[in-house]
Design a protein around this motif. Structure first.
Motif, PDB file in Angstrom:
ATOM      1  N   THR A 427      80.285  58.434  15.314  1.00 21.36           N
ATOM      2  CA  THR A 427      79.669  57.565  16.314  1.00 21.36           C
ATOM      3  C   THR A 427      79.266  56.226  15.713  1.00 21.36           C
ATOM      4  OG1 THR A 427      77.540  58.699  15.925  1.00 21.36           O
ATOM      5  CG2 THR A 427      78.857  59.420  17.807  1.00 21.36           C
ATOM      6  N   MET A 430      82.574  54.283  15.315  1.00 27.86           N
ATOM      7  CA  MET A 430      83.064  53.837  16.625  1.00 27.86           C
ATOM      8  C   MET A 430      82.188  52.722  17.166  1.00 27.86           C
ATOM      9  SD  MET A 430      83.828  55.986  20.117  1.00 27.86           S
ATOM     10  CE  MET A 430      84.330  55.096  21.615  1.00 27.86           C
ATOM     11  N   ASP A 431      80.893  52.811  16.936  1.00 29.85           N
ATOM     12  CA  ASP A 431      79.981  51.765  17.385  1.00 29.85           C
ATOM     13  C   ASP A 431      80.353  50.427  16.756  1.00 29.85           C
ATOM     14  OD1 ASP A 431      77.616  50.934  18.846  1.00 29.85           O
ATOM     15  OD2 ASP A 431      76.640  50.726  16.908  1.00 29.85           O
ATOM     16  N   VAL A 434      83.642  49.209  18.404  1.00 27.65           N
ATOM     17  CA  VAL A 434      83.430  48.735  19.771  1.00 27.65           C
ATOM     18  C   VAL A 434      82.769  47.364  19.764  1.00 27.65           C
ATOM     19  CG1 VAL A 434      82.023  49.139  21.828  1.00 27.65           C
ATOM     20  CG2 VAL A 434      83.401  50.990  20.882  1.00 27.65           C
ATOM     21  N   ASN A 514      84.344  48.926  26.920  1.00 29.90           N
ATOM     22  CA  ASN A 514      83.724  48.859  25.596  1.00 29.90           C
ATOM     23  C   ASN A 514      82.225  48.644  25.703  1.00 29.90           C
ATOM     24  OD1 ASN A 514      85.651  48.750  23.046  1.00 29.90           O
ATOM     25  ND2 ASN A 514      86.770  47.917  24.776  1.00 29.90           N
ATOM     26  N   TYR A 517      80.705  52.012  26.350  1.00 29.67           N
ATOM     27  CA  TYR A 517      80.627  52.861  25.160  1.00 29.67           C
ATOM     28  C   TYR A 517      79.658  52.314  24.123  1.00 29.67           C
ATOM     29  CZ  TYR A 517      83.929  56.360  26.578  1.00 29.67           C
ATOM     30  OH  TYR A 517      84.512  57.415  27.231  1.00 29.67           O
ATOM     31  N   HIS A 577      84.359  63.237  23.397  1.00 29.84           N
ATOM     32  CA  HIS A 577      85.722  62.951  22.943  1.00 29.84           C
ATOM     33  C   HIS A 577      86.722  63.045  24.096  1.00 29.84           C
ATOM     34  CE1 HIS A 577      84.643  62.449  18.850  1.00 29.84           C
ATOM     35  NE2 HIS A 577      84.373  63.718  18.597  1.00 29.84           N
ATOM     36  N   ARG A 580      86.285  59.982  26.130  1.00 30.42           N
ATOM     37  CA  ARG A 580      86.710  58.800  25.357  1.00 30.42           C
ATOM     38  C   ARG A 580      88.224  58.647  25.395  1.00 30.42           C
ATOM     39  NH1 ARG A 580      88.672  58.818  20.319  1.00 30.42           N
ATOM     40  NH2 ARG A 580      87.931  60.944  19.944  1.00 30.42           N
ATOM     41  N   TYR A 584      89.957  55.371  27.290  1.00 28.82           N
ATOM     42  CA  TYR A 584      90.698  54.353  26.543  1.00 28.82           C
ATOM     43  C   TYR A 584      92.194  54.411  26.835  1.00 28.82           C
ATOM     44  CZ  TYR A 584      86.739  52.470  24.058  1.00 28.82           C
ATOM     45  OH  TYR A 584      85.569  51.811  23.758  1.00 28.82           O
TER      46      TYR A 584
END
Length: 609
Positions: A427, A430-431, A434, A514, A517, A577, A580, A584
């Motif tokens: 996470t 991914m943060d 993003v 984005n 998220y 997941h 996600r 996407y």
């Protein structure tokens, strides 16, 4: 009687924000204390009125009025009891067709009302004016789901309790997308008149604890500190790990799916449509608000809700499930321009997205409080359900007491810790990804709506000017060349217009996803933090037993319950997941399709000329 205040620190107003510059030691008059978000409205000795940070002033204590006789001091408690109380808020989203692929598990049911009762019903004046038939230009039509059922899922992006909303450039076509996390006056939807709003915003972000400065080109705006943090119960995991109380509420089963532990997904995918916004009023028209119709797929019967009702739902879900499930925040409140068509459209789009995301979560969508929001029968039913939700005791970490892993063995603490750390690393990474894409997309949007079209226009003008020069030569054999140069110039001018409009067709949806998220990922540190704290408590169990603070039986119970918490985290990870991958896949396909259409249009322009 006017309320005076002493200025404690110098404050310099920023242009376009309706702020008032003040100096230390200056005495000002308070004209409005109900602004919220850490601001008050005040007037200085020169008669200038503006906004001043509450922390920068000290309000003088009112002295009781003493007449020449034995008159008693004035009782001001009546006014105190009618002062509005701040309520926390937050932001998120866009419409989205279809639903992500989710593991098919046995049917389930789960209820979830929520915390703390409220003696004074803040919605006592709930206006149940029925709206007419709905029409929604932004919500998606029903589409088939994995189970073969139909559902009308709106395209969406998640909300926020953290600084998360996509900070679009000042020429971004939807100025209301700007995040104002930290705004706290629940009565903004009522207290603020429809004053002139900004046609465009310029903003700057000063870190996680900074502020968004919104300066409108045509009107006033508000600056609000980004200091809000999620408010779910922070009593600590030990409250659950060592609880002697029997579990209350409907059980939330966790099953073994193809990807590991998963929540129990219903056979029918719930969804709803947020539509038909209408302006309402109360107090003989002195206060106005926007009311939306919410139509669930289960009943197809519309219920009416104002923004503050969505905000109440968010708070209840956060209080109930925030320790186990990240709850993205709502699109934030707006001080000015709340009744402008563009803002209403964008807010409805984001409310649609937030509701769709909540509908897609099997635990949230089946909870009692969420079902109440979607399908209350009348005002009495709504108020009774609301009070019941506010009295729910199974909130915070105690929500884990309702989770039941079906046929799953207890996990070793080392494995529990590894699973938690694995998701924590993902996470975080991914943060970062993003945020990087948001930054690049922001810059690209600015270029597409600013300098890039101008460059194309300049090239087009240059070609046409050169063509005019060639024509002035009077030479008869160059007509084909001059026509080609003129056509090339017009083509570049057409391209300039297309480039300026293109971000709204492709980049908008990519940025919204984005942005969603970013907000959702911003919720995970708190959720993961609860699990890490539980692991640390279990590690201390031997010391606690040796010190006589807990029994060996308590130690075993703690380990078992930490295992249950781990299964819930894994189920939430797998849900995240799954969504996600779906989100996407969809948004990238949409983005690339729009890019292809753009270049095909450019090709057609070339043939046209």
């Amino acid at each position: 009687m006017e309320t005076k205040a002493q200025v404690l620190y110098d404050f310099t107003a920023e242009p376009g924000n309706n702020e008032l510059s003040v100096r230390e030691g200056e005495t000002i008059t308070i004209t409005n204390q109900t602004i919220g978000g850490g601001w008050i409205e005040a007037k200085n000795s020169r008669g200038e009125v503006g906004l001043v940070p509450e922390d920068y002033i000290e309000i003088n204590q009112a002295q009781p009025f003493i007449s020449g006789g034995n008159a008693a001091p004035l009782d001001l408690s009546f006014f105190d009891s009618h002062m509005p109380t701040p309520a926390s808020t937050a932001q998120v989203d866009v419409a989205q067709p279809e639903t992500p692929v989710t593991p098919v598990t046995p049917g389930f049911s789960s209820t979830s009302p929520d915390e703390t009762s409220n003696g004074n019903d803040p919605w006592a004046v709930f206006d149940n004016n029925a709206s007419g038939g709905f029409s929604n230009n932004w919500a998606a039509q029903p589409e088939g789901t994995e189970t073969g059922k139909t559902s009308s899922n709106a395209w969406h992006s998640g909300g926020h309790g953290h600084p998360q909303a996509y900070q679009g450039p000042d020429i971004y076509p939807y100025p209301c997308l700007i995040d104002l996390s930290g705004a706290e006056d629940d009565e903004w939807d009522e207290e603020w008149d429809d004053v002139k709003s900004s046609g465009g915003y310029a903003e700057s972000e000063a870190g996680e604890g900074g502020a968004i400065n919104r300066g409108g080109a045509h009107g006033s705006s508000m600056k609000i500190a980004l200091n809000k943090f999620p408010g779910f119960s922070k009593s600590g995991p030990e409250l659950y790990l060592l609880s002697k109380q029997p579990a209350k509420g409907t059980k939330l089963p966790v099953y073994t799916g193809e990807v590991g532990p998963v929540w129990a997904y219903p056979d029918y995918q719930l969804d709803c449509v947020v539509a038909d916004p209408k302006k309402g009023s109360k107090m003989y028209g002195l206060k106005s608000y926007i009311e939306y119709q919410v139509i669930p797929t289960t009943t197809n019967k519309p219920v009416n809700h104002r923004y503050k009702h969505f905000d109440w739902l968010y708070e209840r879900l956060l209080e109930k499930f925030g320790s186990a499930i990240p709850i993205p925040s709502l699109p934030d409140k707006q001080v000015t321009g709340r009744f402008e068509e563009e803002f209403i459209k964008m807010r409805m789009e984001r409310l649609q997205g937030w509701m769709s995301r909540m509908c897609r979560h099997p635990v949230i969508s089946s909870s009692e409080v969420f079902q109440l929001f979607l399908s209350y029968k009348d005002e009495k039913d709504w108020k009774m359900g609301k009070r019941k939700a506010e009295k729910d005791e199974t909130v915070g970490v105690m929500v884990f007491s309702t989770i039941e892993p079906e046929g799953l063995p207890d996990l070793d603490m080392i494995e529990v810790e590894q699973k938690c750390e694995q998701f924590n690393r993902f996470t975080r990474a991914m943060d970062d990804g993003v945020k990087d894409l948001l930054t690049i997309g922001n810059e690209h949007w600015k270029r597409c709506t600013g300098p890039l079209p101008k460059e194309y226009q300049r090239i087009g003008k240059a070609f046409q000017n050169l063509s005019s020069v060639f024509i002035s030569s009077g030479y008869e054999g160059e007509a084909a060349l001059t026509d080609a140069l003129t056509a090339a110039g017009k083509t570049y001018e057409e391209i300039a217009q297309m480039v300026a409009e293109q971000p709204k067709k492709d980049l908008h949806f990519l940025m919204e996803t984005n942005n969603e998220y970013k907000g959702l990922l911003g919720c995970f540190p708190d959720t993961i933090g609860v699990h890490k704290a539980a692991i640390e408590k279990v590690k201390e169990a031997d010391k606690l037993v040796a010190a006589g603070k807990i029994t060996p039986s308590d130690k075993i119970t703690m380990s078992k319950r930490a295992s249950i918490m781990s299964y819930s985290l894994q189920a939430e990870m797998n849900h995240f997941h799954s969504n996600r991958i779906y989100d996407y896949n969809r948004v990238m396909q949409q983005y690339l399709e729009q890019q292809v259409k753009f270049y095909e249009m450019v090709k057609c322009l070339n043939k046209q000329y």
